[in-house]
Design an enzyme around this catalytic site. Structure first.
Site, PDB file in Angstrom:
ATOM      1  N   GLY A  53      38.948  45.126  44.338  1.00 31.87           N
ATOM      2  CA  GLY A  53      39.530  43.804  44.472  1.00 31.87           C
ATOM      3  C   GLY A  53      39.139  43.192  45.807  1.00 31.87           C
ATOM      4  O   GLY A  53      38.563  43.851  46.671  1.00 31.87           O
TER       5      GLY A  53
ATOM      6  N   GLN B 105      37.688  39.983  48.512  1.00 31.65           N
ATOM      7  CA  GLN B 105      36.512  39.170  48.796  1.00 31.65           C
ATOM      8  C   GLN B 105      35.453  39.999  49.510  1.00 31.65           C
ATOM      9  O   GLN B 105      35.163  41.114  49.108  1.00 31.65           O
ATOM     10  CB  GLN B 105      36.944  37.967  49.644  1.00 31.65           C
ATOM     11  CG  GLN B 105      37.790  36.968  48.913  1.00 31.65           C
ATOM     12  CD  GLN B 105      36.957  36.072  47.988  1.00 31.65           C
ATOM     13  OE1 GLN B 105      35.763  35.899  48.160  1.00 31.65           O
ATOM     14  NE2 GLN B 105      37.613  35.504  46.995  1.00 31.65           N
TER      15      GLN B 105
ATOM     16  N   THR C 276      33.843  41.889  53.005  1.00 30.07           N
ATOM     17  CA  THR C 276      34.170  42.507  54.281  1.00 30.07           C
ATOM     18  C   THR C 276      32.925  43.192  54.813  1.00 30.07           C
ATOM     19  O   THR C 276      31.898  43.271  54.143  1.00 30.07           O
ATOM     20  CB  THR C 276      35.365  43.483  54.183  1.00 30.07           C
ATOM     21  OG1 THR C 276      35.813  43.778  55.518  1.00 30.07           O
ATOM     22  CG2 THR C 276      35.007  44.764  53.462  1.00 30.07           C
TER      23      THR C 276
ATOM     24  N   HIS D 120      31.385  46.764  56.671  1.00 31.30           N
ATOM     25  CA  HIS D 120      31.556  48.182  56.990  1.00 31.30           C
ATOM     26  C   HIS D 120      30.416  48.591  57.901  1.00 31.30           C
ATOM     27  O   HIS D 120      29.277  48.146  57.709  1.00 31.30           O
ATOM     28  CB  HIS D 120      31.512  49.046  55.731  1.00 31.30           C
ATOM     29  CG  HIS D 120      32.542  48.678  54.714  1.00 31.30           C
ATOM     30  ND1 HIS D 120      33.891  48.671  54.993  1.00 31.30           N
ATOM     31  CD2 HIS D 120      32.430  48.291  53.427  1.00 31.30           C
ATOM     32  CE1 HIS D 120      34.557  48.298  53.907  1.00 31.30           C
ATOM     33  NE2 HIS D 120      33.692  48.056  52.944  1.00 31.30           N
TER      34      HIS D 120
ATOM     35  N   SER E  46      41.317  46.783  56.564  1.00 33.04           N
ATOM     36  CA  SER E  46      41.237  46.115  55.262  1.00 33.04           C
ATOM     37  C   SER E  46      41.555  47.113  54.157  1.00 33.04           C
ATOM     38  O   SER E  46      41.264  48.308  54.291  1.00 33.04           O
ATOM     39  CB  SER E  46      39.833  45.556  55.045  1.00 33.04           C
ATOM     40  OG  SER E  46      39.534  44.603  56.040  1.00 33.04           O
TER      41      SER E  46
ATOM     42  N   LEU F 280      40.655  52.079  52.044  1.00 31.72           N
ATOM     43  CA  LEU F 280      40.843  51.292  53.255  1.00 31.72           C
ATOM     44  C   LEU F 280      39.670  51.451  54.209  1.00 31.72           C
ATOM     45  O   LEU F 280      38.918  52.420  54.140  1.00 31.72           O
ATOM     46  CB  LEU F 280      42.166  51.633  53.943  1.00 31.72           C
ATOM     47  CG  LEU F 280      42.406  53.034  54.498  1.00 31.72           C
ATOM     48  CD1 LEU F 280      41.660  53.294  55.805  1.00 31.72           C
ATOM     49  CD2 LEU F 280      43.892  53.251  54.736  1.00 31.72           C
TER      50      LEU F 280
ATOM     51  N   CYS G 271      37.526  38.861  54.268  1.00 31.19           N
ATOM     52  CA  CYS G 271      38.540  38.885  53.212  1.00 31.19           C
ATOM     53  C   CYS G 271      38.802  37.491  52.632  1.00 31.19           C
ATOM     54  O   CYS G 271      39.856  37.234  52.054  1.00 31.19           O
ATOM     55  CB  CYS G 271      39.827  39.529  53.703  1.00 31.19           C
ATOM     56  SG  CYS G 271      39.550  41.157  54.432  1.00 31.19           S
TER      57      CYS G 271
END
Length: 194
Positions: free
Chosen positions: A50, A52, A54, A56, A116, A130, A147
């Protein structure tokens, strides 16, 4: 994660995967192109969680939770709350007042996002999890609307004199998450599987 989830049955043990990624933007199922501002040389990978978009990258703790939530009698909100609360508890000993927001999943400190959360549930089982910013280059977040929120400021734990290293974060975050959901016994394995 998808293969593990698709192939597991009701007897399969739950797993928690803890790792770091190389630099990558991930675009969730609801992701809109308008939130990708100037991705440049960092790849954008569509993912089935789920949320939008982000970022990493190195210095960020990823914790993927592969749980049979049906067997554990957990609702999705219970799992999201446990993910958020394990971060709040992990930062508390450092005097950091972190908190979750009902309308914007994740963990915040002074209105800046430090963690997040994004999940996918299939066949009554969770995957994804997360991303906790520990000690990282935050500038890639300026290339996106994190997000889906224009102007959302990101921070990391080290800047706030909290958890300083990934190794330190792994232990605290996993232990707090397992305590919150009463996940025992834990068997630790290290290594890399492709």
């Amino acid at each position: 994660m998808k293969s593990f989830t698709d192939e597991r049955d009701e007897h399969c043990a739950d797993e928690i995967w803890v790792l770091e990624h190389q630099a990558v933007f991930t675009q969730g199922q609801a992701g809109k192109e308008e939130h990708l501002l100037a991705t440049g040389d960092i790849p954008v990978v569509p993912v089935d969680r789920g949320g939008q978009v982000t970022y990493h990258g190195p210095g960020q703790l990823m914790m993927y939770v592969l749980l049979d939530i049906r067997r554990r009698k957990l609702g999705v909100r219970d799992l999201v709350s446990a993910l958020e609360n394990c971060i709040v508890l992990s930062l508390e000993p450092y005097g950091i007042e972190a908190y979750a927001k009902k309308d914007a999943p994740g963990v915040y400190i002074n209105e800046q996002k430090v963690c997040s959360v994004g999940l996918r549930i299939r066949k009554g089982c969770s995957f994804h999890g997360l991303a906790l910013n520990i000690d990282m280059d935050l500038s890639p977040f300026q290339r996106i609307n994190p997000c889906g929120y224009a102007g959302l400021e990101m921070t990391d734990s080290k800047r706030l004199h909290g958890i300083q290293t990934i190794a330190e974060a792994k232990k605290q975050v996993v232990e707090n998450f397992c305590k919150l959901l009463n996940l025992h016994p834990l068997i630790h394995k290290e290594g890399f599987n492709e």
